[in-house]
Design a protein around this motif. Structure first.
Motif, PDB file in Angstrom:
ATOM      1  N   LYS A  51     -10.793  38.423 -25.065  1.00 37.54           N
ATOM      2  CA  LYS A  51     -11.557  39.232 -26.017  1.00 37.54           C
ATOM      3  C   LYS A  51     -11.476  38.650 -27.426  1.00 37.54           C
ATOM      4  O   LYS A  51     -12.439  38.710 -28.189  1.00 37.54           O
ATOM      5  N   ALA A  52     -10.323  38.083 -27.765  1.00 45.24           N
ATOM      6  CA  ALA A  52     -10.121  37.497 -29.102  1.00 45.24           C
ATOM      7  C   ALA A  52     -10.607  36.051 -29.195  1.00 45.24           C
ATOM      8  O   ALA A  52     -10.488  35.427 -30.247  1.00 45.24           O
ATOM      9  N   GLY A  53     -11.117  35.500 -28.086  1.00 51.31           N
ATOM     10  CA  GLY A  53     -11.632  34.131 -28.093  1.00 51.31           C
ATOM     11  C   GLY A  53     -10.561  33.066 -27.979  1.00 51.31           C
ATOM     12  O   GLY A  53     -10.780  31.921 -28.370  1.00 51.31           O
ATOM     13  N   LEU A  54      -9.395  33.433 -27.427  1.00 47.50           N
ATOM     14  CA  LEU A  54      -8.298  32.479 -27.283  1.00 47.50           C
ATOM     15  C   LEU A  54      -8.179  31.999 -25.844  1.00 47.50           C
ATOM     16  O   LEU A  54      -8.415  32.766 -24.909  1.00 47.50           O
ATOM     17  N   ALA A  55      -7.778  30.752 -25.682  1.00 48.86           N
ATOM     18  CA  ALA A  55      -7.439  30.240 -24.352  1.00 48.86           C
ATOM     19  C   ALA A  55      -6.089  30.833 -23.960  1.00 48.86           C
ATOM     20  O   ALA A  55      -5.240  31.083 -24.823  1.00 48.86           O
ATOM     21  N   TYR A  56      -5.883  31.042 -22.657  1.00 55.32           N
ATOM     22  CA  TYR A  56      -4.639  31.654 -22.177  1.00 55.32           C
ATOM     23  C   TYR A  56      -4.241  31.011 -20.863  1.00 55.32           C
ATOM     24  O   TYR A  56      -5.088  30.743 -20.008  1.00 55.32           O
ATOM     25  N   PHE A  77      -1.717  21.387 -19.228  1.00 53.41           N
ATOM     26  CA  PHE A  77      -2.483  22.390 -19.966  1.00 53.41           C
ATOM     27  C   PHE A  77      -2.339  22.174 -21.471  1.00 53.41           C
ATOM     28  O   PHE A  77      -3.324  22.194 -22.207  1.00 53.41           O
ATOM     29  N   PHE A  78      -1.119  21.959 -21.922  1.00 52.77           N
ATOM     30  CA  PHE A  78      -0.851  21.784 -23.357  1.00 52.77           C
ATOM     31  C   PHE A  78      -1.657  20.620 -23.928  1.00 52.77           C
ATOM     32  O   PHE A  78      -2.220  20.728 -25.014  1.00 52.77           O
ATOM     33  N   ASN A  79      -1.723  19.522 -23.208  1.00 46.64           N
ATOM     34  CA  ASN A  79      -2.405  18.330 -23.712  1.00 46.64           C
ATOM     35  C   ASN A  79      -3.898  18.538 -23.902  1.00 46.64           C
ATOM     36  O   ASN A  79      -4.510  17.860 -24.729  1.00 46.64           O
ATOM     37  N   GLN A  80      -4.504  19.448 -23.152  1.00 43.59           N
ATOM     38  CA  GLN A  80      -5.932  19.685 -23.336  1.00 43.59           C
ATOM     39  C   GLN A  80      -6.207  20.947 -24.144  1.00 43.59           C
ATOM     40  O   GLN A  80      -7.354  21.249 -24.461  1.00 43.59           O
ATOM     41  N   ALA A  81      -5.148  21.675 -24.497  1.00 37.57           N
ATOM     42  CA  ALA A  81      -5.303  22.945 -25.206  1.00 37.57           C
ATOM     43  C   ALA A  81      -5.693  22.720 -26.661  1.00 37.57           C
ATOM     44  O   ALA A  81      -5.214  21.792 -27.310  1.00 37.57           O
ATOM     45  N   GLU A  82      -6.543  23.610 -27.148  1.00 35.61           N
ATOM     46  CA  GLU A  82      -6.879  23.587 -28.566  1.00 35.61           C
ATOM     47  C   GLU A  82      -5.677  24.120 -29.350  1.00 35.61           C
ATOM     48  O   GLU A  82      -5.067  25.122 -28.979  1.00 35.61           O
ATOM     49  N   GLN A  83      -5.306  23.400 -30.402  1.00 39.75           N
ATOM     50  CA  GLN A  83      -4.150  23.798 -31.205  1.00 39.75           C
ATOM     51  C   GLN A  83      -4.617  24.525 -32.456  1.00 39.75           C
ATOM     52  O   GLN A  83      -5.758  24.354 -32.854  1.00 39.75           O
ATOM     53  N   PRO A  84      -3.777  25.324 -33.061  1.00 35.43           N
ATOM     54  CA  PRO A  84      -2.380  25.573 -32.757  1.00 35.43           C
ATOM     55  C   PRO A  84      -2.173  26.440 -31.505  1.00 35.43           C
ATOM     56  O   PRO A  84      -3.037  27.224 -31.126  1.00 35.43           O
ATOM     57  N   VAL A  85      -0.999  26.237 -30.893  1.00 32.44           N
ATOM     58  CA  VAL A  85      -0.634  26.901 -29.645  1.00 32.44           C
ATOM     59  C   VAL A  85       0.546  27.841 -29.904  1.00 32.44           C
ATOM     60  O   VAL A  85       1.526  27.446 -30.528  1.00 32.44           O
ATOM     61  N   LEU A  86       0.426  29.062 -29.377  1.00 36.27           N
ATOM     62  CA  LEU A  86       1.534  30.019 -29.405  1.00 36.27           C
ATOM     63  C   LEU A  86       2.108  30.087 -27.993  1.00 36.27           C
ATOM     64  O   LEU A  86       1.366  30.327 -27.036  1.00 36.27           O
ATOM     65  N   ILE A  87       3.400  29.845 -27.872  1.00 38.30           N
ATOM     66  CA  ILE A  87       4.073  29.867 -26.569  1.00 38.30           C
ATOM     67  C   ILE A  87       5.096  30.993 -26.609  1.00 38.30           C
ATOM     68  O   ILE A  87       5.842  31.114 -27.579  1.00 38.30           O
ATOM     69  N   PHE A  88       5.122  31.821 -25.543  1.00 38.40           N
ATOM     70  CA  PHE A  88       6.080  32.922 -25.565  1.00 38.40           C
ATOM     71  C   PHE A  88       6.730  33.161 -24.204  1.00 38.40           C
ATOM     72  O   PHE A  88       6.221  32.769 -23.164  1.00 38.40           O
ATOM     73  N   CYS A  89       7.880  33.811 -24.258  1.00 38.01           N
ATOM     74  CA  CYS A  89       8.593  34.345 -23.103  1.00 38.01           C
ATOM     75  C   CYS A  89       9.346  35.580 -23.602  1.00 38.01           C
ATOM     76  O   CYS A  89       8.931  36.176 -24.592  1.00 38.01           O
ATOM     77  N   ARG A  90      10.426  35.961 -22.976  1.00 41.79           N
ATOM     78  CA  ARG A  90      11.141  37.161 -23.434  1.00 41.79           C
ATOM     79  C   ARG A  90      11.724  36.952 -24.828  1.00 41.79           C
ATOM     80  O   ARG A  90      11.531  37.750 -25.721  1.00 41.79           O
ATOM     81  N   SER A  91      12.453  35.849 -25.004  1.00 41.12           N
ATOM     82  CA  SER A  91      13.152  35.619 -26.274  1.00 41.12           C
ATOM     83  C   SER A  91      12.699  34.356 -27.001  1.00 41.12           C
ATOM     84  O   SER A  91      13.049  34.153 -28.151  1.00 41.12           O
TER      85      SER A  91
END
Length: 110
Positions: A51-56, A77-91
């Motif tokens: 909805k926000a226009g971001l790749a996921y 995936f990272f190498n073809q991803a448009e940057q900047p990239v936000l990466i997350f997990c629990r912590s």
């Protein structure tokens, strides 16, 4: 090209529009669904990202289960991803681990 990466703890679907407003183009989720009660699902975050226009992309794994396949999938995936990239997990620790593993194996494009 230097990587434009931020690594954070768990995000929620209602934070995704703010993430987009802050200039991020891609979100990578390293946290499996169901790790704790009330945790947002990957599907809900993916829908908010779309909805926000971001790749996921979800490349989830339990903390101690990081393997070569995860790292290669992440790097592909990272190498073809448009940057900047936000990466997350629990912590943020898992996401830092997979990013550093991909760099150490020289799988990330410069």
């Amino acid at each position: 090209m230097s990587h434009q990466v931020s690594i954070v703890g768990q995000i929620t679907p209602d934070q995704v529009p703010v993430i987009a407003e802050n200039g991020f183009k891609t979100i990578i989720n390293n946290r499996p669904d169901g790790e704790e009660p009330g945790q947002p699902t990957s599907a809900d975050i993916a829908a908010a990202a779309k909805k926000a226009g971001l790749a996921y992309k979800e490349i989830s794994f339990a903390g101690s289960d990081l393997n070569q396949t995860h790292v290669e999938d992440f790097a592909d995936f990272f190498n073809q991803a448009e940057q900047p990239v936000l990466i997350f997990c629990r912590s943020g620790a898992r996401s830092t681990g997979i990013y550093e593993a991909a760099k150490k194996m020289d799988l990330l494009d410069d």
